[in-house]
Design an enzyme around this catalytic site. Structure first.
Site: not given
Ligand code: AR6
Length: 183
Positions: A17, A39-40
């Protein structure tokens, strides 16, 4: 996969993203708006200090962002002009209002997009990584929430894109698209 729904193109693609060439990308943040993993972490690394400074200012002013709500910051070094930070629910088995809170993330993000004249927006799969929400379930909630927003009497961004990181997640969203919007 692209679907034209009223004035909006809904797209589901697999990818990163942070590379998305849209007006706004949505971040799966935490309530403290303190950089995390997933993703954050990727968005903050790509976007740089401007995002961190804007999040710190929101923390000072509002104490953060409650689950199910959304806030907006500049996009810093990203192609996107804005990042919309929304806080998904942590999965606790499904009986703690998770679906309503997750739906709210998408709706509040789209509301902020419309209010800021954002024409194109990319979403990740909120809550399905570190927060443990089962992806098949989350995909149906996400697309139902977007559909609900599209069919309210709202102005809607012309492009709504889901950028899904891995193949399993992408497939779950393609299946959910058929469930929610029909064949
Ligand atoms: N592009 C698109 N999707 C992604 C990317 C990327 N570059 N990187 C990861 N994903 P998560 P949550 C996907 O864990 O469950 C953080 O520490 C990943 O594979 O990012 O809402 C925050 O600060 C998954 O499918 O978010 C919060 O503390 C999706 O993004 C916590 O994580 C969401 O995974 C939020 O957890």
């Amino acid at each position: 996969m692209k679907r034209q729904i009223r004035e909006t193109t809904l797209e589901l693609i697999q990818g990163d993203i942070t590379k998305s060439e849209v007006d706004a990308i949505v971040n799966a943040a935490n309530s403290e708006l303190i950089g995390g993993g997933g993703v954050d972490g990727a968005i903050r690394r790509a976007g740089g200090d401007e995002i961190e400074r804007a999040c710190a200012e929101i923390r000072r002013r509002e104490g953060g962002c409650p689950t199910g709500q959304a806030v907006i910051t500049p996009g810093g070094n990203l192609h996107a002009k804005y990042v919309i930070h929304t806080v998904g629910p942590v999965w606790k088995g499904g009986n703690s209002g998770e679906a309503e809170l997750l739906a709210s993330c998408y709706q509040k993000s789209l509301r902020l997009a419309v209010d800021n004249d954002i024409q194109s927006i990319s979403f990740p799969s909120i809550s399905t990584g570190i927060y443990g929400y089962p992806t098949e379930k989350a995909a149906v909630v996400a697309l139902t929430a977007v559909k609900g927003f599209m069919f309210q009497d709202n102005t809607v961004p012309t492009t709504i894109r889901f950028v899904l990181f891995d193949e399993v997640t992408h497939t779950c969203y393609l299946d959910a698209l058929r469930t929610v919007f029909g064949k």
